[in-house]
Enzyme design. Structure first.
Site, mmCIF file in Angstrom:
data_model
loop_
_atom_site.group_PDB
_atom_site.id
_atom_site.type_symbol
_atom_site.label_atom_id
_atom_site.label_comp_id
_atom_site.label_asym_id
_atom_site.label_seq_id
_atom_site.Cartn_x
_atom_site.Cartn_y
_atom_site.Cartn_z
ATOM 1 C CE LYS A 196 -3.936 -2.364 2.102
ATOM 2 N NZ LYS A 196 -4.846 -2.201 3.261
ATOM 3 C CE LYS A 281 -9.300 -7.042 2.916
ATOM 4 N NZ LYS A 281 -8.198 -5.973 2.266
ATOM 5 C CD GLU A 404 -5.284 -3.720 -1.157
ATOM 6 O OE1 GLU A 404 -5.123 -4.220 -0.167
ATOM 7 O OE2 GLU A 404 -6.140 -2.605 -1.147
ATOM 8 C CE LYS A 436 -8.751 1.761 1.473
ATOM 9 N NZ LYS A 436 -8.041 0.895 1.136
#
Length: 711
Positions: A196, A281, A404, A436
Site C-alpha cells: 500500500k 480477512k 494498493e 483503513k
C-alpha cells in the site's frame, strides 16, 4: 516556497491566461489595505467582484475544456465503431489514429486536473489572506459561491474510464486468463501479496493515467459500451467494519496476532446496491503459514443482513456455508457490532477475469462513526462525499489517496517491471501495512484505542516529492506528450511490449543509394517500412547525443513529413535528395555538438544507474591523497622544528607541496562528484596529477641535497 512562486512554477504555458491572477489579487489586497483610507466597504465590493470574475474565468475554462475532451472521445468512439465493422488495413490505421487521439486527450485530462487543483488552492489562499489582513470574513460569503461553481468536485474519473474502454478496443490485446476467477464474483478465497502507498492529490490523475496505459479500468458490474453506462457512483465503495467495545479486532490486527480477524460488510455503488458482501480477512504469520493474507467473502441480500448479524442461520449457497457460519460464530462469541464506516471512490485496474495482478486507487477516503444502534448502517449517510452535514467529531477525511497493489504470488506471478518503476517513483509514498480500519478507528475512537498505528507520524511529513527522474507523464518544450521523457510514436502504447531493433541510418542511406534508379512507388515502400522500427524517439538539442538517436529523430522532422505527404507527385531522385539534405544538416549539427563536448572532456550519458560504490571509491581516493599530505606535512614539521637553516628551507618547501597537493586533491574530488551526479561520461582517472607530484617531490629532494652537501 510561497504559493505565488509555486503557482508560477507549475503553470501550463498554453493555458497561462486562464489561471487565477494570484499575484494581481495579492497586489490589490495589499495596495488597498495600505492606502490612507484603509480597507473600505467599496474596496471590499470591488475586490469581491474581481474575485468572482476570476472564478467565472477559471470555471468556464474547465467546463469548456472538459466538453472539448468529451467531444474528442465521442469522435473516437464513432471512428472505432466504423473500423471494427470492417477489419481492413484502413481500419487498422484508423485505430492507430484513435489511439494517438485518446493519448492526447488523456494528457489533457491530466493537465486539466492539475490546473483545477492549483486554481482551487489559489482561491482558498487569497481568501485566507484577505480575512487575515482585513479582519473581515469573506470566506463566509464567497465559499458558497465557489460551491455553486465547484472546482474541488471536478471529477475526471468518467472520461478516464471511458478512454480506457476505447483504448482497450484499439489495443485488442487484453485476453482473460482461463483459470482465474474474477475478484468480484460471488465466491472467493483470495491469497495475495499486497502493498500500500499514499498518493498526493496533485499526482492522483497522473497515476491513474499511467496505470491505464498498462491495465484496463475495471468497474464492478459494468461493461461500458457507451458513455451513458458509466456513472460517478459506480466507483463508490462503502464498508461497515464491526468490532466490540474493547476493540478486540482492532488490537489483534494492529499487533498482527496470529489469526487476527477483520470483518466488514461491503457494497458497491449507492445505498440501493444489492447484494452486500460479508467479508473476513485473517492474518497468518509468515513462519506458520505460506499465506500473507486470506480473504473470505460471500454475498448476502441487503434485506437479510440484519437477521444474519442477529444470529439467523445462513440459508444461501452450500459452497458459502462454511465461511458464513465461521463469521457468524465470531460475531456471536466476540459480541461484535457495527463500529466504523469507510467510504471511498475506487478506480480498479485489472484484466477482466484475471486477478494475478490487480491495482486499485482509492480517492475521497472518508471515515464515519456508526453510532446508530437500530440499524446495521446509518440511514442518514449516503455516498455524497464530502458529507458536509456530519459533525466534525463524526467524520474524518483522509488527505491522500491510497494505492494498493495485489499480486497473486502463489500462481507464480511477479510484480511487472512497469509497476515496480511506478511504486519506486516520486508519485507514490510507501506505507507498509496501512489499514483503513485501523487508521479510522484510531482517529475517531482515540479514548478507546491506546495503541496507535506507526504511520501516524507520516501524516506530518510532506509526501509530495520533486520530480527527480523522467518517469511519468510530461510535456516537451513544444508541449507534445512525453512518456518517461520520450516522445510518443505511432501507437506507442499498443506496441509497448514489442521493442523492435532499430536499423541504423547509414544502412538505409546505402539502400536508398542502391535503389536510386527504382520507381517512386518502390522508394515509398522502402521509406514506409523504415518508419515503425522504433517506439519512442527524443533528442535534446542542447546536449551531445548519439548519432543513431539523432538519425532516428530525423524521421520526425517537419520537412520530412511534409515531403513524404507530397511524395506522390515527385520523383524518387528528388525524394532521395531531400532526405539527404535534411540528414546532412541534422548530422552536421549533432557532430558539431559532439566535437565541442569532446573538446571540453564532458559527454553526458543518459539512463546510467550510478552505484553507491562509485561515490565511495571517489571518497577513498580523496582520503588516500590526504594521507600522503599528512605524511609529507609530518616530515616538514620535523625539519622545521629540529633542523638547521638548510633543513628549515627544505621543510618550508615540503609544507608548500603538502598544501598544494591537498587543495588539488579537493578539486579532483569535487569534480569527480559533480561528474558522477550528472552522469557524465569522461575521464575519471588523473593523468597529470601524479606526474606533477613526483616532479615536485624530486625537485624538493634535489634542493635538500644541494643545501646539505653543496656548502
Amino acid at each position: 516556497m510561497k504559493f505565488g512562486d509555486h503557482l508560477n512554477e507549475h503553470v501550463f504555458a498554453p493555458w497561462r491566461h486562464y489561471y487565477v491572477q494570484y499575484d494581481y489579487l495579492k497586489y490589490e489586497l495589499k495596495k488597498r489595505q495600505l492606502s490612507d483610507k484603509g480597507w473600505t466597504d467599496e474596496d471590499e465590493q470591488e475586490f469581491t467582484h474581481i474575485l468572482e470574475t476570476e472564478l467565472d474565468k477559471v470555471y468556464d475554462f474547465v467546463t469548456a475544456k472538459l466538453a472539448e475532451v468529451e467531444a474528442r472521445i465521442t469522435y473516437c468512439e464513432r471512428t472505432l465503431r466504423i473500423s471494427t465493422s470492417s477489419p481492413t488495413n484502413a481500419s487498422t490505421s484508423q485505430r492507430q489514429m484513435v489511439d494517438d487521439t485518446l493519448t492526447e486527450a488523456l494528457f489533457d485530462i491530466n493537465d486539466l486536473a492539475k490546473f483545477t487543483r492549483l486554481n482551487y488552492t489559489g482561491f482558498l489562499k487569497i481568501i485566507k489572506k484577505h480575512d487575515k489582513w482585513t479582519g473581515l470574513h469573506l470566506h463566509q460569503t464567497f465559499i458558497p459561491k465557489m460551491r455553486e461553481k465547484p472546482l474541488d468536485k471536478q471529477r475526471f474519473d468518467v472520461p478516464i474510464v471511458y478512454i480506457s474502454a476505447l483504448h482497450d478496443i484499439c489495443r485488442g490485446t487484453r485476453t482473460p486468463s482461463p483459470y482465474v476467477q474474477d475478484d468480484n464474483e460471488d465466491d472467493g478465497v483470495f491469497q495475495r501479496a499486497t502493498a500500500k502507498y499514499w498518493v498526493h492529490p496533485d499526482n492522483v490523475t497522473e497515476v491513474k493515467a499511467i496505470l491505464m496505459l498498462h491495465l484496463p479500468v475495471y468497474i464492478y458490474g459494468k461493461d461500458a459500451t457507451t458513455k451513458m453506462d458509466i456513472k460517478e457512483t459506480d466507483s463508490a465503495i462503502s464498508s461497515v467494519y464491526i468490532d466490540n467495545d474493547q476493540f478486540e479486532l482492532y488490537t489483534g490486527r494492529l499487533q498482527r496476532d496470529e489469526g487476527a480477524e477483520a470483518i466488514r460488510l461491503r457494497w458497491y455503488g449507492g445505498m440501493d446496491a444489492n447484494p452486500v458482501f460479508i467479508e473476513r480477512k485473517t492474518h497468518h504469520a509468515p513462519w506458520t503459514d505460506d499465506l500473507r493474507s486470506l480473504k473470505e467473502r460471500f454475498p448476502l441480500d441487503v434485506d437479510q443482513v440484519p437477521g444474519y448479524l442477529a444470529g439467523k442461520p445462513y440459508d444461501g449457497k452450500e459452497k458459502n456455508m462454511f465461511v458464513a457460519k465461521g463469521i457468524q460464530e465470531s460475531i456471536k462469541n466476540k459480541h461484535l457490532k457495527p463500529t466504523l464506516r469507510v467510504f471511498y471512490n475506487r478506480t480498479a485496474f485489472q484484466i477482466p477475469k484475471d486477478q494475478r495482478v490487480r491495482v486499485s486507487l482509492d480517492t475521497d477516503l472518508t471515515f464515519i462513526k456508526e453510532n446508530n444502534r437500530s440499524h446495521w448502517r446509518r440511514p442518514d449517510v449516503g455516498v455524497d462525499y464530502p458529507f458536509p452535514y456530519l459533525e466534525d467529531d463524526e467524520v474524518l477525511r483522509f488527505p491522500y489517496a491510497v494505492l494498493e497493489t495485489k499480486v497473486q504470488t502463489h500462481l507464480g506471478q511477479d510484480m511487472p517491471d512497469w509497476l515496480s518503476r511506478l511504486v519506486e517513483s516520486h508519485l507514490v509514498h510507501e506505507v507498509p501495512r496501512f489499514s483503513k480500519y485501523l487508521h479510522g478507528a484510531s482517529m475517531l475512537y482515540k479514548e478507546k484505542t491506546p495503541l496507535l498505528p506507526w504511520w501516524h507520524s507520516e501524516l506530518a511529513a510532506d509526501i509530495l516529492k520533486p520530480r527527480e527522474t523522467t518517469f511519468g507523464l510530461s510535456r516537451s518544450a513544444s508541449f507534445k506528450p512525453l512518456m518517461d521523457g520520450q516522445y510518443l510514436f505511432k501507437s506507442a502504447m499498443a506496441t509497448e511490449h514489442k521493442r523492435m531493433r532499430v536499423v541504423s541510418m547509414t544502412q538505409h542511406q546505402q539502400q536508398l543509394q542502391d535503389d536510386s534508379t527504382s520507381s517512386p512507388s518502390s522508394k515509398r515502400t522502402l521509406i514506409s517500412s523504415w518508419l515503425p522500427q522504433k517506439k519512442y524517439h527524443q533528442v535534446t538539442l542542447g546536449q551531445p547525443v548519439d548519432v543513431d538517436d539523432a538519425n532516428n529523430t530525423l524521421r520526425n522532422e517537419k520537412g520530412y513529413q511534409q515531403e513524404e505527404a507530397s511524395s506522390s507527385g515527385s520523383t524518387g531522385k528528388k525524394r532521395g535528395g531531400f532526405i539527404t539534405k535534411w540528414q546532412q544538416q541534422f548530422q552536421q549539427r549533432v557532430m558539431n555538438q559532439q566535437k565541442s563536448a569532446k573538446a571540453s572532456g564532458i559527454i553526458p550519458v543518459r539512463n546510467v544507474k550510478v552505484e553507491p560504490k562509485v561515490f565511495f571509491a571517489n571518497e577513498r581516493t580523496f582520503i588516500s591523497w590526504l594521507q600522503f599530505c599528512g605524511l609529507l606535512l609530518m616530515v616538514a614539521l620535523n625539519l622545521l622544528n629540529f633542523g638547521d637553516g638548510a633543513a628549515r628551507i627544505a621543510g618550508s618547501i615540503f609544507i608548500c607541496i603538502a598544501a598544494l597537493v591537498a587543495l588539488y586533491a579537493l578539486y579532483r574530488f569535487e569534480k569527480r562528484a559533480w561528474m558522477i551526479n550528472r552522469r557524465i561520461a569522461g575521464r575519471y582517472d588523473d593523468l597529470w596529477g601524479p606526474i606533477v607530484l613526483c616532479v615536485l617531490l624530486v625537485g624538493a629532494l634535489i634542493v635538500n641535497f644541494y643545501l646539505q652537501f653543496g656548502r
